[in-house]
Design a protein around this motif. Structure first.
Motif, PDB file in Angstrom:
ATOM      1  N   UNK A  52       0.796  -1.226   0.000  1.00 26.03           N
ATOM      2  CA  UNK A  52       0.000   0.000   0.000  1.00 26.03           C
ATOM      3  C   UNK A  52       0.834   1.284   0.000  1.00 26.03           C
ATOM      4  N   UNK A  53       2.027   1.259  -0.576  1.00 31.02           N
ATOM      5  CA  UNK A  53       2.903   2.436  -0.542  1.00 31.02           C
ATOM      6  C   UNK A  53       2.239   3.667  -1.149  1.00 31.02           C
ATOM      7  N   UNK A  54       1.521   3.492  -2.256  1.00 27.04           N
ATOM      8  CA  UNK A  54       0.921   4.650  -2.921  1.00 27.04           C
ATOM      9  C   UNK A  54      -0.104   5.334  -2.027  1.00 27.04           C
ATOM     10  N   UNK A  55      -0.864   4.556  -1.261  1.00 25.58           N
ATOM     11  CA  UNK A  55      -1.841   5.129  -0.341  1.00 25.58           C
ATOM     12  C   UNK A  55      -1.163   5.926   0.767  1.00 25.58           C
ATOM     13  N   UNK A  56      -0.014   5.447   1.207  1.00 23.26           N
ATOM     14  CA  UNK A  56       0.681   6.106   2.318  1.00 23.26           C
ATOM     15  C   UNK A  56       1.478   7.338   1.881  1.00 23.26           C
ATOM     16  N   UNK A  57       1.739   7.455   0.585  1.00 24.96           N
ATOM     17  CA  UNK A  57       2.686   8.475   0.101  1.00 24.96           C
ATOM     18  C   UNK A  57       1.996   9.789  -0.206  1.00 24.96           C
ATOM     19  N   UNK A  58       1.452  10.393   0.804  1.00 23.96           N
ATOM     20  CA  UNK A  58       0.724  11.653   0.680  1.00 23.96           C
ATOM     21  C   UNK A  58       1.581  12.764   0.081  1.00 23.96           C
ATOM     22  N   UNK A  59       2.892  12.657   0.229  1.00 21.11           N
ATOM     23  CA  UNK A  59       3.801  13.700  -0.236  1.00 21.11           C
ATOM     24  C   UNK A  59       4.048  13.666  -1.732  1.00 21.11           C
ATOM     25  N   UNK A  60       3.665  12.583  -2.416  1.00 22.57           N
ATOM     26  CA  UNK A  60       3.964  12.451  -3.838  1.00 22.57           C
ATOM     27  C   UNK A  60       2.887  13.105  -4.701  1.00 22.57           C
ATOM     28  N   UNK A  61       3.269  13.613  -5.872  1.00 27.42           N
ATOM     29  CA  UNK A  61       2.316  14.374  -6.704  1.00 27.42           C
ATOM     30  C   UNK A  61       1.077  13.587  -7.115  1.00 27.42           C
ATOM     31  N   UNK A  62       1.195  12.298  -7.321  1.00 25.09           N
ATOM     32  CA  UNK A  62       0.052  11.535  -7.808  1.00 25.09           C
ATOM     33  C   UNK A  62      -0.858  10.984  -6.727  1.00 25.09           C
ATOM     34  N   UNK A  63      -0.640  11.375  -5.477  1.00 26.29           N
ATOM     35  CA  UNK A  63      -1.379  10.750  -4.372  1.00 26.29           C
ATOM     36  C   UNK A  63      -2.884  11.002  -4.470  1.00 26.29           C
ATOM     37  N   UNK A  64      -3.269  12.233  -4.779  1.00 22.98           N
ATOM     38  CA  UNK A  64      -4.704  12.557  -4.777  1.00 22.98           C
ATOM     39  C   UNK A  64      -5.446  11.761  -5.859  1.00 22.98           C
ATOM     40  N   UNK A  65      -4.859  11.637  -7.030  1.00 27.63           N
ATOM     41  CA  UNK A  65      -5.482  10.848  -8.085  1.00 27.63           C
ATOM     42  C   UNK A  65      -5.526   9.371  -7.700  1.00 27.63           C
ATOM     43  N   UNK A  66      -4.478   8.928  -7.006  1.00 28.12           N
ATOM     44  CA  UNK A  66      -4.468   7.536  -6.574  1.00 28.12           C
ATOM     45  C   UNK A  66      -5.627   7.254  -5.613  1.00 28.12           C
ATOM     46  N   UNK A  67      -5.909   8.180  -4.717  1.00 25.66           N
ATOM     47  CA  UNK A  67      -6.994   7.947  -3.761  1.00 25.66           C
ATOM     48  C   UNK A  67      -8.329   7.763  -4.470  1.00 25.66           C
ATOM     49  N   UNK A  68      -8.536   8.455  -5.577  1.00 24.20           N
ATOM     50  CA  UNK A  68      -9.745   8.241  -6.369  1.00 24.20           C
ATOM     51  C   UNK A  68      -9.739   6.839  -6.967  1.00 24.20           C
TER      52      UNK A  68
END
Length: 467
Positions: A185-201
């Motif tokens: 689940x690294x992408x979910x945890x990586x709030x600091x990365x530019x693509x995080x908001x799109x990933x949450x969708x």
């Protein structure tokens, strides 16, 4: 003088040779962390070119070629297959001391029966011979895996990933290797990365509910964990530069998440770390409840070269070892879970070998629950999976832990030809054990040594993961 890559390669004593040939060759492989995809394995398309099979996606080889002055066009660019193969042939003779030299020639031997060493002088013949072997259409992913004696593979999968190919593989009656998803689940945890908001969708879409706060995020993750469990998941995996430990209560974490969903760029370092800590602790309690192992890969500094990452992409060979201290945060993280009896089986992977003793000594703080070596010191990983790195990891584990319960090697690879890395590891393991025995540091006890070799090669991992 020893012949290169003979049957006794890396085995320097009679005891080492006996242990390897008698007990280490036959056990199957349990590859509990790799980057193959279930889709590639299911589609089972035959390889058509040694270049595509050998060089595509292999950032180990790409880094070496860059170090040899090969232009990027011949590495990841538009050069034709033979030119890219020749570029690697130009590089390989320079790699004395690099495991790629051994791995590459083991792969040529084991999969193609080619015993010539690769160089510019032999490149054309080896390219022709390998491609002639591939022309019969039998070098498919499933055949390569089957012929490599692989019992199980844990792929690396995001919570939002579609797991249908795992289900399709499980239903195939003629393919016995288990292909199980591992939760990353690294992408979910990586709030600091530019693509995080799109990933949450994307995560919300996969789970079938909108994510507006902490409660919804947890529910989405629970739904996806249930889906992973249904496909046989036995492990989670986390890759991190360094582990942080910043406590926040549920209300604070919810406030942070809601603010980040509106404006991720506004988050402070403390808020980012507090969110990660809250979620990691919660995830770990779920892993414990499900009897999943938690793999923590700590110490990789990723995408260091912004210019080249923009040109070539992520995970293409521009990462290196990090030196952030982790001992205090790791101890607090594990203690918080253990105090509430919610610490899952945990495998600590250390990329910075200077911290080996820190990690190996951490194991003893949290063993228990009648699980042999519940907390594992993971095998030498990535930049450390060379001879010296493997020996050091095993020596440090032996000195500070219970070496006989070690769960052994993994490929951490995107290549279907990486399984000789297990052979490489097993040879190094048996050589180390043989040296201890012949130096009088361990008795020449056939039964105990046989069980130890078989255990570290396969049996320990199978028991640990419950397979």
């Amino acid at each position: 003088m020893r012949a290169f890559l003979d049957d006794d390669f890396m085995l320097y004593s009679d005891t080492a040779r006996h242990l390897y040939h008698t007990y280490a060759v036959e056990p199957p492989i349990l590859d509990y962390h790799c980057h193959l995809t279930a889709r590639e394995i299911y589609e089972n398309k035959p390889a058509t070119s040694i270049t595509r099979l050998w060089l595509d996606g292999d950032h180990y080889k790409w880094r070496a070629m860059r170090g040899n002055g090969i232009p990027e066009r011949r590495i990841t660019g538009d050069a034709d297959d033979y030119d890219r193969f020749l570029a690697y042939a130009e590089t390989l003779p320079q790699l004395i001391g690099n495991p790629l030299y051994h791995w590459s020639h083991l792969e040529l031997q084991r999969y193609f029966g080619i015993r010539e060493t690769l160089s510019p002088d032999t490149a054309a013949d080896i390219y022709r011979c390998a491609n002639e072997a591939l022309a019969d259409g039998t070098h498919t992913p499933q055949t390569l895996i089957r012929n490599s004696n692989v019992f199980a593979i844990c792929t690396t999968d995001d919570p939002a990933d579609d797991l249908r190919y795992h289900a399709l593989l499980a239903a195939q009656p003629d393919f016995a290797t288990k292909v199980l998803p591992a939760w990353r689940p690294d992408a979910m945890l990586s709030m600091e990365l530019p693509g995080w908001r799109a990933y949450m969708d994307r995560l919300a879409g996969a789970a079938g509910l909108p994510i507006t706060g902490l409660a919804e995020l947890k529910e989405a993750l629970l739904r996806r964990m249930d889906a992973f469990q249904a496909q046989g998941c036995v492990a989670s995996d986390h890759g991190m530069e360094a582990i942080r430990f910043e406590r926040a209560d549920e209300a604070q974490a919810d406030t942070i998440l809601r603010a980040a969903l509106s404006d991720p760029a506004s988050m402070t370092p403390w808020q980012i770390d507090a969110f990660k800590t809250t979620m990691l602790l919660w995830l770990a309690t779920e892993y414990h409840r499900r009897n999943w192992a938690m793999e923590l890969h700590i110490g990789a500094m990723r995408s260091c070269n912004r210019r080249m990452v923009a040109q070539v992409g992520e995970a293409t060979g521009f990462d290196s070892i990090c030196d952030h201290p982790s001992a205090l945060a790791l101890a607090r993280f594990m203690d918080t879970l253990d105090f509430n009896r919610q610490l899952p089986k945990t495998i600590l992977f250390c990329l910075n070998e200077t911290e080996n003793s820190v990690y190996a000594s951490m194991l003893g703080n949290f063993q228990g629950e009648d699980i042999p070596s519940k907390i594992q010191f993971g095998t030498a990983w990535w930049f450390q999976d060379h001879v010296a790195g493997m020996e050091k990891q095993m020596r440090d584990l032996a000195a500070l832990g219970v070496f006989g319960r070690f769960i052994g090697m993994l490929t951490d690879s995107r290549s279907l030809l990486s399984y000789p890395r297990h052979e490489y590891f097993r040879r190094i393991l048996c050589n180390l054990l043989g040296a201890w025995v012949e130096a009088g540091q361990y008795p020449n006890d056939e039964q105990a040594l046989a069980a130890m070799v078989r255990g570290i090669c396969f049996d320990n991992a199978r028991r640990y993961f419950g397979l």
